[in-house]
Design a protein around this motif. Structure first.
Motif, mmCIF file in Angstrom:
data_model
loop_
_atom_site.group_PDB
_atom_site.id
_atom_site.type_symbol
_atom_site.label_atom_id
_atom_site.label_comp_id
_atom_site.label_asym_id
_atom_site.label_seq_id
_atom_site.Cartn_x
_atom_site.Cartn_y
_atom_site.Cartn_z
ATOM 1 N N ALA A 162 0.820 -1.300 -0.055
ATOM 2 C CA ALA A 162 -0.087 0.102 -0.064
ATOM 3 C C ALA A 162 0.778 1.265 -0.045
ATOM 4 O O ALA A 162 0.460 2.375 -0.749
ATOM 5 N N VAL A 163 2.049 0.995 1.042
ATOM 6 C CA VAL A 163 2.921 2.344 0.860
ATOM 7 C C VAL A 163 3.570 2.594 -0.322
ATOM 8 O O VAL A 163 3.732 3.788 -0.993
ATOM 9 N N VAL A 164 3.914 1.486 -1.126
ATOM 10 C CA VAL A 164 4.748 1.670 -2.293
ATOM 11 C C VAL A 164 3.890 1.928 -3.495
ATOM 12 O O VAL A 164 4.254 2.905 -4.313
ATOM 13 N N VAL A 165 2.555 1.341 -3.306
ATOM 14 C CA VAL A 165 1.767 1.943 -4.355
ATOM 15 C C VAL A 165 1.118 3.534 -4.426
ATOM 16 O O VAL A 165 1.325 4.327 -5.283
ATOM 17 N N PHE A 166 0.940 3.929 -3.108
ATOM 18 C CA PHE A 166 0.752 5.484 -2.699
ATOM 19 C C PHE A 166 2.162 6.150 -3.264
ATOM 20 O O PHE A 166 1.903 7.312 -3.857
ATOM 21 N N ALA A 167 3.520 5.692 -3.203
ATOM 22 C CA ALA A 167 4.447 6.508 -3.590
ATOM 23 C C ALA A 167 4.615 6.443 -5.143
ATOM 24 O O ALA A 167 4.918 7.466 -5.766
ATOM 25 N N ALA A 168 4.185 5.184 -5.732
ATOM 26 C CA ALA A 168 4.226 5.063 -7.052
ATOM 27 C C ALA A 168 3.234 6.203 -7.671
ATOM 28 O O ALA A 168 3.644 6.826 -8.866
ATOM 29 N N ILE A 169 2.014 5.942 -7.155
ATOM 30 C CA ILE A 169 0.968 7.049 -7.861
ATOM 31 C C ILE A 169 1.389 8.466 -7.910
ATOM 32 O O ILE A 169 1.207 9.264 -8.597
ATOM 33 N N GLY A 170 1.994 8.866 -6.782
ATOM 34 C CA GLY A 170 2.485 10.191 -6.427
ATOM 35 C C GLY A 170 3.724 10.718 -7.503
ATOM 36 O O GLY A 170 3.611 11.624 -8.226
ATOM 37 N N ARG A 171 4.502 9.768 -7.528
ATOM 38 C CA ARG A 171 5.416 9.915 -8.753
ATOM 39 C C ARG A 171 5.033 10.026 -9.941
ATOM 40 O O ARG A 171 5.397 10.932 -10.941
ATOM 41 N N ILE A 172 4.005 8.934 -10.519
ATOM 42 C CA ILE A 172 3.552 9.310 -11.750
ATOM 43 C C ILE A 172 2.581 10.263 -11.807
ATOM 44 O O ILE A 172 2.663 11.132 -13.054
ATOM 45 N N SER A 173 2.009 10.679 -11.065
ATOM 46 C CA SER A 173 1.055 11.941 -11.121
ATOM 47 C C SER A 173 1.886 13.370 -11.182
ATOM 48 O O SER A 173 1.403 14.370 -11.655
ATOM 49 N N HIS A 174 3.165 13.314 -10.805
ATOM 50 C CA HIS A 174 4.225 14.492 -10.761
ATOM 51 C C HIS A 174 5.258 14.243 -11.988
ATOM 52 O O HIS A 174 5.873 15.097 -12.135
ATOM 53 N N ASP A 175 4.959 13.193 -13.027
ATOM 54 C CA ASP A 175 5.867 12.875 -14.028
ATOM 55 C C ASP A 175 7.273 12.845 -13.485
ATOM 56 O O ASP A 175 8.322 12.984 -13.948
ATOM 57 N N GLU A 176 7.272 12.020 -12.270
ATOM 58 C CA GLU A 176 8.832 11.859 -11.798
ATOM 59 C C GLU A 176 9.141 10.396 -12.284
ATOM 60 O O GLU A 176 8.461 9.417 -11.859
ATOM 61 N N SER A 177 10.234 10.397 -12.985
ATOM 62 C CA SER A 177 10.807 8.885 -13.421
ATOM 63 C C SER A 177 12.346 8.520 -13.291
ATOM 64 O O SER A 177 13.093 8.373 -14.249
ATOM 65 N N ASP A 178 12.368 8.639 -12.017
ATOM 66 C CA ASP A 178 13.892 8.245 -11.569
ATOM 67 C C ASP A 178 13.971 6.802 -11.342
ATOM 68 O O ASP A 178 15.009 6.428 -10.660
ATOM 69 N N GLY A 179 13.199 6.217 -11.699
ATOM 70 C CA GLY A 179 13.167 4.463 -11.702
ATOM 71 C C GLY A 179 12.833 4.182 -10.164
ATOM 72 O O GLY A 179 12.355 4.644 -9.525
ATOM 73 N N LEU A 180 13.547 2.874 -9.970
ATOM 74 C CA LEU A 180 13.407 2.137 -8.779
ATOM 75 C C LEU A 180 13.841 3.142 -7.483
ATOM 76 O O LEU A 180 13.228 3.102 -6.643
ATOM 77 N N TRP A 181 15.021 3.744 -7.630
ATOM 78 C CA TRP A 181 15.749 4.542 -6.647
ATOM 79 C C TRP A 181 14.847 5.721 -6.284
ATOM 80 O O TRP A 181 14.663 5.988 -5.138
ATOM 81 N N GLY A 182 14.220 6.359 -7.224
ATOM 82 C CA GLY A 182 13.340 7.470 -7.102
ATOM 83 C C GLY A 182 12.082 7.119 -6.170
ATOM 84 O O GLY A 182 11.592 7.506 -5.242
#
Length: 126
Positions: free
Chosen positions: A17-37
């Motif tokens: 759930a926490v990783v999904v939260f972080a992934a959705i946030g990164r996607i919504s802000h067009d952040e694409s630093d890969g796994l480290w990001g």
């Protein structure tokens, strides 16, 4: 299901759930630093989640809604504090979105689990 598997599965669901939260946030802000990001974004909230899981209530009854509220509180509050310490800022809009999103994810799977369990018990009685 064995009593040892339930806490392990609950912890895995919380981490997901926490990783999904972080992934959705990164996607919504067009952040694409890969796994480290993704790990960098999730890390403060995973720290909060770990602290929540250190409490006796969450460890003893990890699927219960009370445990979910404790997990939510620790994950959101500690995660936001750690994030603010590293970034030097904490916009109110981010804090609100964080709490609401984590509530949906951390309480949602627990509510669904309790509903399915209740339905299974009802069917077994019939």
């Amino acid at each position: 299901m064995s009593s040892r598997r339930v806490p392990a599965l609950a912890l895995a669901a919380d981490v997901i759930a926490v990783v999904v939260f972080a992934a959705i946030g990164r996607i919504s802000h067009d952040e694409s630093d890969g796994l480290w990001g993704l790990l960098g974004t999730a890390a403060p909230f995973l720290v909060g989640l770990a602290a929540s899981w250190a409490t006796p209530l969450v460890r003893a009854h990890p699927v219960g809604l009370r445990a979910g509220v404790v997990a939510l509180g620790g994950t959101a509050v500690l995660g936001l504090l750690v994030r603010a310490a590293f970034t030097g800022r904490l916009p109110l809009s981010f804090a609100v979105v964080t709490v609401v999103s984590l509530a949906v994810l951390l309480l949602g799977w627990r509510a669904l689990s309790l509903l399915v369990s209740h339905r299974a018990e009802q069917r077994a009685v019939r």
